[in-house]
Structures are given as C-alpha cells and as structure tokens.
Design a protein around this motif. Structure first.
Motif, short mmCIF file in Angstrom:
data_model
loop_
_atom_site.label_atom_id
_atom_site.label_comp_id
_atom_site.label_asym_id
_atom_site.label_seq_id
_atom_site.Cartn_x
_atom_site.Cartn_y
_atom_site.Cartn_z
N ALA A 227 -13.22 10.80 -13.08
CA ALA A 227 -13.65 10.88 -14.38
C ALA A 227 -12.71 11.17 -15.35
N LEU A 228 -11.64 12.08 -15.00
CA LEU A 228 -10.57 12.27 -15.84
C LEU A 228 -9.71 11.15 -16.05
N ASP A 229 -9.55 10.41 -15.51
CA ASP A 229 -8.81 8.92 -15.56
C ASP A 229 -9.61 8.24 -16.55
N TYR A 230 -11.14 8.06 -16.57
CA TYR A 230 -11.68 7.33 -17.49
C TYR A 230 -11.67 8.06 -19.01
N TRP A 231 -11.55 9.43 -18.76
CA TRP A 231 -11.51 10.26 -20.06
C TRP A 231 -10.14 9.85 -20.70
N MET A 232 -9.08 9.57 -20.13
CA MET A 232 -7.95 9.40 -20.77
C MET A 232 -7.82 7.95 -21.14
N ALA A 233 -8.68 6.93 -20.43
CA ALA A 233 -8.48 5.58 -20.77
C ALA A 233 -9.43 5.27 -21.94
N HIS A 234 -10.54 5.96 -22.30
CA HIS A 234 -11.49 5.77 -23.31
C HIS A 234 -11.49 6.76 -24.27
N HIS A 235 -11.76 8.05 -23.91
CA HIS A 235 -11.78 8.96 -25.03
C HIS A 235 -10.60 9.34 -25.78
N ALA A 236 -9.47 9.44 -24.97
CA ALA A 236 -8.14 9.72 -25.69
C ALA A 236 -7.73 8.31 -26.56
N ALA A 237 -8.06 7.22 -25.98
CA ALA A 237 -7.56 6.02 -27.01
C ALA A 237 -8.47 5.94 -28.09
N ALA A 238 -9.52 6.39 -28.15
CA ALA A 238 -10.53 6.45 -29.28
C ALA A 238 -10.12 7.19 -30.20
N ILE A 239 -9.45 8.47 -29.87
CA ILE A 239 -8.72 9.29 -30.78
C ILE A 239 -7.46 8.77 -31.32
N CYS A 240 -6.86 8.21 -30.62
CA CYS A 240 -5.62 7.63 -31.30
C CYS A 240 -6.09 6.34 -32.15
N GLU A 241 -6.92 5.60 -31.72
CA GLU A 241 -7.32 4.76 -32.64
C GLU A 241 -7.68 5.08 -34.06
N TRP A 242 -8.57 6.19 -34.09
CA TRP A 242 -9.05 7.00 -35.47
C TRP A 242 -7.65 7.34 -36.21
#
Length: 305
Positions: free
Chosen positions: A208-223
C-alpha cells in the motif's frame, strides 16, 4: 510415533515452499522474498544525504556570496545600471546592485571562496546521484523489470550527474559556454530521470505504501508544478502594462517584411508606403512613468521590428 512422523513429513515441504532459499528462488520470486538483510537498510542514508547536503550547501554558498559582496540578497528588487561607489561594509549585503549582481545559483558560485564550496557540492552531489541511480537500477531489476525504461532511467541519471560536474567546476563568469552546456544537460536529464522513476515506482509497487508513493505523491507534485507554471504566467502582468495598438502593429509589420523582404509595409496604397511607426514616439516603461524613444525613422530601427 508413526502418526507424528507422517505429520512432520507433510509439514516440511510446505515450509520450504513458503520460504524458498537462495538456491531455490528464481528471478520471478525475487520481488516476493522477505527482506531479512538488516544491515542493508543503512542505504536509506544515501538519498537523504544527497538532498540534505545539496540543499544546505547551496544556501551556504548564497550566504557567502552575499556577505562577500559578490551578489545582492534575494529580497533586493532594485537594480541600477552602474554602481560607482560601494558603501556597504564587508560582511554585510551590498547597497548598490546592478544586473550582474542578481543572486542566481550559478552567480553565487562564481568567485572564491564560495566557488570552492560550489565545486565541491557539484562533484560530491554528482557522485551521490550516480550511486542512487545504480542502486535504483539494481533494485528494479530485482523486481524482474529489465525493460528499456529502467535502462533509460540509469542513463539519464548518469547524464544528469555529468551535467552537475560541469556546472560546479566551470563557473558562468569564467567558462560560460561549458557552464551553459552543463546546465542544458543537467536539467532535462534530471527531469527525464524523475519521470521515468515515477513510472518504475508504479510498475514495481507491491504494498500500500508503494502505491501511495506512485499515485498520491505524484499527484501532489503535479499540483505544485501546475501552480508554479500558472504563477509564472501571472508575472507577465508587469510586461503587459505597456501593450497597445503599436505592439500589435509591430507583429503585423514583422510578418509583412518576412513575406516581402525589402519592400516595407504599404498601408492604404502607394501614397502611404512608409513604415508604420516612422519617427520618434514615446513609450512608457513597465512599472513607471518615465518615457523613452522607442523607434526612429532609420532602416536599422525598422528592421528591429
């Protein structure tokens, strides 16, 4: 006793199957192997050290450059054409600043003693970048991903490191061409490395942490990236304060000269075959009330349009 022996024989193969040893584990099960190598977790210090060392170092370089009067502080927004007298004391910020004193990162590392630290940061940082790229490359292979994406990420990371070495060792005021080549290599290669690693993080995600890094953190960087780009567009408010009808006509004149070189711009027939804007006119400079001569009736001035 016979029943216990039979039960023991039934359990043993199952345990060996659940926890395969190094000799029985194939590349397909590497990603599912439990991480039992405790000392290897010390490698987490490497990426943290890279970020902390580089960020802290460039701010120290900036502070040294300001105190040595090599650049002006970042809070300064007033620049002069020339500075005939320097009244600030050594160890304090400059009081008279020109366009050569803008505190760009490269300008902060131009002159000694801060240039020595700037070179050290570039060299050590580049070495740590290569180490990060190689370890990440091996880690992705361990998860059975041998594709071109992983190889491209390794190559782009190493090119980024090469650019950092050039930026750190060739100061912009002394070796401008080599410095700009290094910067032109480092920034695109670093951006490509980041994008490729985002893809790889998603592909090898298992927890779950891997997917958080791949999706959630990427969304923050995109914003964050989107907001920064939009803020930059907003800064054109300053320049657009001088836009008028002559600005639009300058574009039309340029297009006309491109299609009819040497002919000038004919407006309203042959009797008006004079370049628009011929003669001196005043233009208010952005952010101020002063005026300056914008265009004269000379071939050179017309060509500038």
């Amino acid at each position: 006793m016979q029943q216990l022996s039979r039960n023991h024989r039934d359990i043993a193969p199952a345990s060996a199957r659940d926890f395969p040893g190094p000799s029985s584990c194939t590349p397909s099960c590497w990603g599912r192997r439990p991480l039992t190598d405790g000392p290897m977790t010390a490698w987490i210090v490497l990426p943290v050290s890279l970020s902390a060392f580089s960020i802290t170092g460039i701010w120290i370089v900036y502070a040294m450059a300001v105190m040595n009067h090599h650049v002006c502080p970042v809070e300064n927004w007033s620049y002069n054409l020339t500075c005939t007298e320097e009244t600030a004391k050594r160890g304090f910020p400059k009081t008279c600043c020109t366009l050569q004193d803008i505190p760009l990162i490269s300008k902060c590392g131009c002159y000694p003693p801060e240039s020595c630290l700037f070179s050290l940061i570039g060299n050590v940082g580049a070495f740590m970048v290569v180490m990060v790229c190689m370890l990440r490359y091996a880690q992705v292979i361990e998860h059975s991903h041998h594709g071109w994406t992983n190889t491209s990420a390794l190559v782009s990371g190493c090119i980024n490191a090469l650019g950092l070495v050039m930026v750190g060792n060739f100061q912009v005021d002394h070796a401008k061409t080599l410095h700009y080549v290094g910067a032109g290599v480092a920034f695109p290669a670093g951006l490509l490395f980041v994008c490729l690693q985002c893809v790889l993080t998603y592909r090898i995600a298992e927890t779950a942490l891997d997917y958080w890094m791949a999706h959630h953190a990427a969304a923050i960087c995109e914003w964050v990236f989107t907001v920064l780009v939009l803020v930059y567009y907003g800064t054109f408010t300053y320049e657009f304060g001088t836009v008028n009808s002559d600005t639009i006509m300058a574009t039309l004149m340029k297009r006309s000269q491109h299609h009819h070189p040497g002919a000038g711009v004919i407006m309203g027939g042959i009797g008006k075959g004079v370049a628009m804007g011929c003669g001196a006119r005043s233009l208010k400079s952005p952010g101020g009330s002063s005026t300056s001569t914008h265009l004269n009736c000379t071939p050179e001035s017309s060509a500038m349009l």
